[in-house]
Design a protein around this motif. Structure first.
Motif, PDB file in Angstrom:
ATOM      1  N   VAL A  22       0.839  -1.199   0.000  1.00 43.17           N
ATOM      2  CA  VAL A  22       0.000   0.000   0.000  1.00 43.17           C
ATOM      3  C   VAL A  22       0.872   1.247   0.000  1.00 43.17           C
ATOM      4  O   VAL A  22       2.048   1.204   0.370  1.00 43.17           O
ATOM      5  N   THR A  23       0.255   2.348  -0.394  1.00 41.58           N
ATOM      6  CA  THR A  23       0.953   3.624  -0.334  1.00 41.58           C
ATOM      7  C   THR A  23       0.867   4.185   1.090  1.00 41.58           C
ATOM      8  O   THR A  23       0.020   3.772   1.894  1.00 41.58           O
ATOM      9  N   LYS A  24       1.729   5.136   1.386  1.00 40.54           N
ATOM     10  CA  LYS A  24       1.702   5.777   2.699  1.00 40.54           C
ATOM     11  C   LYS A  24       0.354   6.474   2.926  1.00 40.54           C
ATOM     12  O   LYS A  24      -0.188   6.462   4.042  1.00 40.54           O
ATOM     13  N   LYS A  25      -0.187   7.067   1.866  1.00 38.86           N
ATOM     14  CA  LYS A  25      -1.461   7.773   1.987  1.00 38.86           C
ATOM     15  C   LYS A  25      -2.585   6.818   2.366  1.00 38.86           C
ATOM     16  O   LYS A  25      -3.394   7.107   3.258  1.00 38.86           O
ATOM     17  N   LYS A  50       3.501   4.696  -5.304  1.00 38.27           N
ATOM     18  CA  LYS A  50       2.286   5.035  -6.032  1.00 38.27           C
ATOM     19  C   LYS A  50       1.405   3.810  -6.187  1.00 38.27           C
ATOM     20  O   LYS A  50       1.895   2.683  -6.206  1.00 38.27           O
ATOM     21  N   PRO A  51       0.080   4.021  -6.356  1.00 36.76           N
ATOM     22  CA  PRO A  51      -0.818   2.896  -6.589  1.00 36.76           C
ATOM     23  C   PRO A  51      -0.431   2.094  -7.822  1.00 36.76           C
ATOM     24  O   PRO A  51      -0.547   0.891  -7.862  1.00 36.76           O
ATOM     25  N   ARG A 105      -2.265   5.762   6.005  1.00 37.07           N
ATOM     26  CA  ARG A 105      -2.723   6.805   6.928  1.00 37.07           C
ATOM     27  C   ARG A 105      -4.240   6.950   6.897  1.00 37.07           C
ATOM     28  O   ARG A 105      -4.878   7.138   7.933  1.00 37.07           O
ATOM     29  N   GLN A 106      -4.831   6.876   5.699  1.00 40.04           N
ATOM     30  CA  GLN A 106      -6.275   6.997   5.567  1.00 40.04           C
ATOM     31  C   GLN A 106      -6.983   5.855   6.293  1.00 40.04           C
ATOM     32  O   GLN A 106      -8.018   6.067   6.940  1.00 40.04           O
ATOM     33  N   THR A 107      -6.444   4.658   6.204  1.00 37.23           N
ATOM     34  CA  THR A 107      -7.046   3.497   6.850  1.00 37.23           C
ATOM     35  C   THR A 107      -7.061   3.664   8.361  1.00 37.23           C
ATOM     36  O   THR A 107      -8.090   3.434   9.019  1.00 37.23           O
ATOM     37  N   ILE A 108      -5.944   4.063   8.927  1.00 29.80           N
ATOM     38  CA  ILE A 108      -5.853   4.249  10.374  1.00 29.80           C
ATOM     39  C   ILE A 108      -6.752   5.401  10.818  1.00 29.80           C
ATOM     40  O   ILE A 108      -7.479   5.300  11.821  1.00 29.80           O
ATOM     41  N   ALA A 109      -6.735   6.491  10.057  1.00 24.35           N
ATOM     42  CA  ALA A 109      -7.514   7.672  10.432  1.00 24.35           C
ATOM     43  C   ALA A 109      -9.015   7.398  10.383  1.00 24.35           C
ATOM     44  O   ALA A 109      -9.755   7.789  11.304  1.00 24.35           O
TER      45      ALA A 109
END
Length: 329
Positions: A157-160, A306-307, A163-167
């Protein structure tokens, strides 16, 4: 190595049982049966087995009995997983959390019966039970080796996205808390229409009192959650669909949050019809469990830039497997 059958049975019993505890607690709240056994705990109206059975006594006493019975399975599951699967990174943490939060929610329930609690504290009761349920569910998925079946150890996965998953998982807990607050402050029917509070007010959309603010605040929180989950699900479908673990998780999350929204609407329109309200609690519980699984997935994942890189890596793996298969032939 495949896990023993008995451990799988304990895991299933614990997950189903914990879900029954959640729904039983919701039933107690929705039927106002919290004092069905009076101010007595762990006994019920002065005796271990209630002598006079009313609907409120039956609901409250049954909830206590189910909690006590299921607690045995959860402790057994935690101990067994700790001993047999402790080498897996998440197992010891999940085992401890499942037991600690199980007994914490029981103590909060007992304190409410004995001394009473404020609405904002009571709203945490469901949330604490939810954390225990999510921990038990993740232990069950590990026992059944679901991560291996969907090649979850090789998720990229990407870093974004990480972060989105955790958030969004953390935010979902806040949205769930606002829903519990709606129930405990008796704000469920503060607004009799949907999606606005009262149609007869026209364009005056501002809540008129504390209860309407709580109700509409919950709806707004859920709206943000729905948009957030759907946006992640669309991203995964477009860019990460080769990774089945991610695809199934986020498509499932989108379906559950949609079902949660629909049942939430029907709770208002049917004026708190009991089975609709319990379905609402069921869907949000399953959604939170699935979001916690997504956090476990990304915590194990390899980070890429990147995806498109993820897609190309999956393609390379496929080509390598094809070449190996051709060579063996």
């Amino acid at each position: 190595m495949k896990q023993q059958t008995w451990l799988k049975w304990i895991a299933v019993a614990s997950s189903v049982g914990m879900l029954c505890i959640l729904l039983g607690g919701a039933l107690v709240t929705k039927t106002d049966s919290g004092l069905g056994c009076g101010r007595n705990w762990p006994d019920c109206n002065g005796s271990l087995i209630p002598k006079e059975i009313t609907a409120e006594v039956l609901i409250e006493f049954s909830h206590r009995a189910v909690t006590a019975f299921v607690s045995i399975f959860i402790v057994l599951l935690a101990v067994a997983c700790w001993r047999k699967l402790g080498h897996i990174r998440e197992v010891k943490f999940l085992s401890a959390v499942s037991v600690i939060f199980l007994f914490t929610q029981a103590l909060i329930g007992a304190a409410q019966v004995k001394w009473g609690q404020g609405d904002f504290i009571l709203a945490l009761h469901f949330g604490i039970s939810l954390i225990s349920f999510a921990s038990v569910l993740l232990l069950t998925l590990i026992v059944f080796e679901v991560d291996r079946k969907f090649d979850a150890d090789h998720v990229k996965v990407t870093k974004k996205l990480r972060r989105q998953t955790i958030a969004v998982t953390l935010y979902s807990y806040i949205a769930i808390y606002t829903g519990a607050l709606v129930r405990h402050t008796e704000s469920s029917l503060a607004c009799l229409d949907w999606p606005v509070c009262h149609f007869e007010r026209g364009w005056n959309l501002l809540p008129a009192n504390q209860y309407e603010w709580i109700q509409m605040g919950h709806r707004f929180a859920v709206l943000i959650l729905i948009i957030w989950i759907f946006s992640i699900a669309i991203h995964v479908i477009r860019h990460e669909r080769q990774q089945k673990a991610l695809l199934y998780t986020w498509v499932g999350a989108a379906c559950l949050v949609g079902a949660q929204m629909i049942t939430g609407m029907l709770v208002v329109l049917t004026r708190l019809q009991l089975f609709v309200a319990l379905g609402h609690s069921l869907f949000i519980s399953m959604l939170f469990g699935l979001l916690c699984y997504s956090v476990m997935l990304v915590s194990r994942s390899t980070e890429v830039t990147k995806p498109e890189t993820v897609a190309s890596l999956e393609k390379n793996v496929y080509l390598e497997e094809s070449e190996a298969s051709s060579f063996n032939k």
